[in-house]
Design a protein around this motif. Structure first.
Motif, short mmCIF file in Angstrom:
data_model
loop_
_atom_site.label_atom_id
_atom_site.label_comp_id
_atom_site.label_asym_id
_atom_site.label_seq_id
_atom_site.Cartn_x
_atom_site.Cartn_y
_atom_site.Cartn_z
N LEU A 1 0.82 -1.21 0.00
CA LEU A 1 0.00 0.00 0.00
C LEU A 1 0.86 1.26 0.00
N ILE A 2 1.94 1.25 0.75
CA ILE A 2 2.86 2.38 0.73
C ILE A 2 3.46 2.54 -0.66
N ALA A 3 3.83 1.42 -1.28
CA ALA A 3 4.37 1.48 -2.65
C ALA A 3 3.33 2.05 -3.61
N MET A 4 2.09 1.61 -3.45
CA MET A 4 1.01 2.12 -4.30
C MET A 4 0.85 3.63 -4.13
N ALA A 5 0.96 4.10 -2.88
CA ALA A 5 0.83 5.54 -2.63
C ALA A 5 1.94 6.32 -3.31
N THR A 6 3.15 5.77 -3.33
CA THR A 6 4.25 6.47 -4.00
C THR A 6 4.00 6.54 -5.51
N TYR A 7 3.45 5.45 -6.06
CA TYR A 7 3.13 5.47 -7.49
C TYR A 7 2.05 6.51 -7.78
N HIS A 8 1.02 6.54 -6.98
CA HIS A 8 -0.07 7.49 -7.20
C HIS A 8 0.39 8.94 -7.00
N THR A 9 1.40 9.14 -6.16
CA THR A 9 1.96 10.49 -6.02
C THR A 9 2.56 10.93 -7.35
N PHE B 1 1.26 14.10 -9.81
CA PHE B 1 2.11 15.16 -10.33
C PHE B 1 2.04 15.21 -11.86
N GLU B 2 1.92 14.05 -12.47
CA GLU B 2 1.74 14.02 -13.93
C GLU B 2 0.40 14.64 -14.31
N PHE B 3 -0.65 14.29 -13.58
CA PHE B 3 -1.99 14.78 -13.86
C PHE B 3 -2.05 16.31 -13.79
N PHE B 4 -1.31 16.89 -12.85
CA PHE B 4 -1.33 18.35 -12.68
C PHE B 4 -0.31 19.06 -13.57
N GLY B 5 0.40 18.30 -14.40
CA GLY B 5 1.26 18.94 -15.39
C GLY B 5 2.70 19.11 -15.00
N THR C 1 4.08 7.98 -16.14
CA THR C 1 3.82 6.88 -15.22
C THR C 1 3.20 5.67 -15.91
N GLY C 2 3.00 5.77 -17.22
CA GLY C 2 2.44 4.65 -17.96
C GLY C 2 3.46 3.90 -18.78
N GLY D 1 7.85 2.44 -19.13
CA GLY D 1 9.14 2.16 -18.53
C GLY D 1 9.07 1.65 -17.11
N ALA D 2 9.98 2.19 -16.26
CA ALA D 2 10.09 1.73 -14.89
C ALA D 2 8.82 2.00 -14.10
N TRP D 3 8.16 3.12 -14.39
CA TRP D 3 6.92 3.45 -13.69
C TRP D 3 5.85 2.38 -13.96
N LYS D 4 5.72 1.99 -15.21
CA LYS D 4 4.71 0.97 -15.57
C LYS D 4 5.05 -0.36 -14.92
N LEU D 5 6.32 -0.75 -14.94
CA LEU D 5 6.75 -1.99 -14.29
C LEU D 5 6.45 -1.94 -12.80
#
Length: 324
Positions: A26-34, A38-42, A49-50, A52-56
């Motif tokens: 869950l902590i890992a998931m929260a870091t991904y969503h963070t 930031f991507e969503f807000f530009g 996040t979709g 490379g390493a983010w997707k993996l």
């Protein structure tokens, strides 16, 4: 994703390190969503996040939760299905998944979550009951088959929206969180096979005991034991924090066309490669301009869900983007 506690053991026999693993995930998931926020807000390039390493990273997190779903399913019902707690927890997950669908349908109508991780866990929890009495080796083979299925069974027959939860459509599916039955039921079955194997050899005790320091053990277990609540709360909190940051340190101002291209690329990149998304979004924006409806689409007055003209444009551009 947190609903991995969907099917847990009775409190008296609870294996604490499973809660700890949920907490870490869950902590890992929260870091991904963070990063996603930031991507969503530009602040980050569209699609970051979709790929490379983010997707993996995202796929490892999702797989971990789903493996824990299957593992917990076996532990909770190895002596017979406990229908009442199963039904209560399943109802909670279904309600939460419907809430997420409604909220994302309002916030991001072109890429709302119609079958995300919560929906998958609800479906997998029910489907998993069919495998409870099977040997571990049979379940493991079934897991491999489910994971491989999209590579062999994908067909235009499944392109209709009613079949999208299966994950066997040939057309790209736009959603901010798309976790279809194939291949994602596979990790659940893998977790079931693992649990049955450990039970056979009396090795589940490896998940008993504590870790040090104690405060970390208690904190992660608390999160793991309240995983559904954490899942539902953490993203609004994170998004609110990034929103406040944006008020103080706003990202670079973009033109309407740049905003549209960024959002189009971001949603497209969830399930498609960068080259496809560039072709698709360029085609879509060009067609919207040519047909003089870009401003209405940008303003939200017309969407793919309520306008056949836009549906025709996205369909045409999808076919064009798929050409080499």
């Amino acid at each position: 994703m947190s609903q991995t506690e969907t099917l847990t053991q009775p409190a008296k026999s609870r294996l604490g390190k499973l809660d700890l693993l949920r907490g870490i995930a869950l902590i890992a998931m929260a870091t991904y969503h963070t990063g996603w926020d930031f991507e969503f807000f530009g602040y980050m390039e569209p699609g970051t996040t979709g790929h490379g390493a983010w997707k993996l990273y995202a796929r490892i997190i999702a797989s971990t939760f789903l493996v824990l779903v299957g593992f917990s399913l076996v532990l909770a019902h190895r002596n017979g299905i406990r229908w009442r707690p199963f039904g209560i927890r399943l109802a909670q997950i279904v309600a939460a998944s419907l809430a997420i669908t409604l909220v994302t349908r309002y916030i991001t109508p072109d890429s709302f979550v119609f079958f995300g991780i919560l929906h998958e866990i609800a479906a997998a929890s029910v489907l998993g009951l069919l495998f409870l009495r099977l040997p571990a080796i049979v379940i493991a083979v079934a897991a491999a088959a489910v994971v491989a299925a999209p590579h062999y069974l994908a067909s235009a027959t499944f392109d209709a929206p009613v079949f999208w939860p299966l994950g066997l459509s040939e057309m790209p599916i736009r959603s901010n969180d798309y976790v279809p039955v194939f291949p994602w039921f596979g990790p659940v079955l893998a977790g079931m096979a693992l649990a049955k194997t450990l039970l056979h050899f009396n090795l589940t005790r490896i998940f008993a005991g504590n870790i040090r320091p104690g405060w970390l053990d208690r904190g992660l277990r608390f999160i793991g034991q309240h995983s559904l609540a954490f899942y539902l709360i953490h993203q609004p909190v994170l998004m609110g924090c990034v929103f406040l940051i944006a008020q103080v340190f706003p990202p670079a101002t973009l033109t309407p066309h740049e905003v549209f291209d960024r959002e189009c690329t971001r949603t497209c990149s969830v399930e498609n490669d960068k080259a496809f998304c560039e072709r698709f979004c360029t085609c879509t924006m060009s067609q919207l301009e040519t047909q003089k409806i870009f401003d209405d689409v940008y303003a939200g007055k017309r969407t793919q869900d309520n306008d056949p003209q836009i549906q025709d444009i996205t369909g045409m551009c999808t076919n064009e983007a798929m050409q080499p």
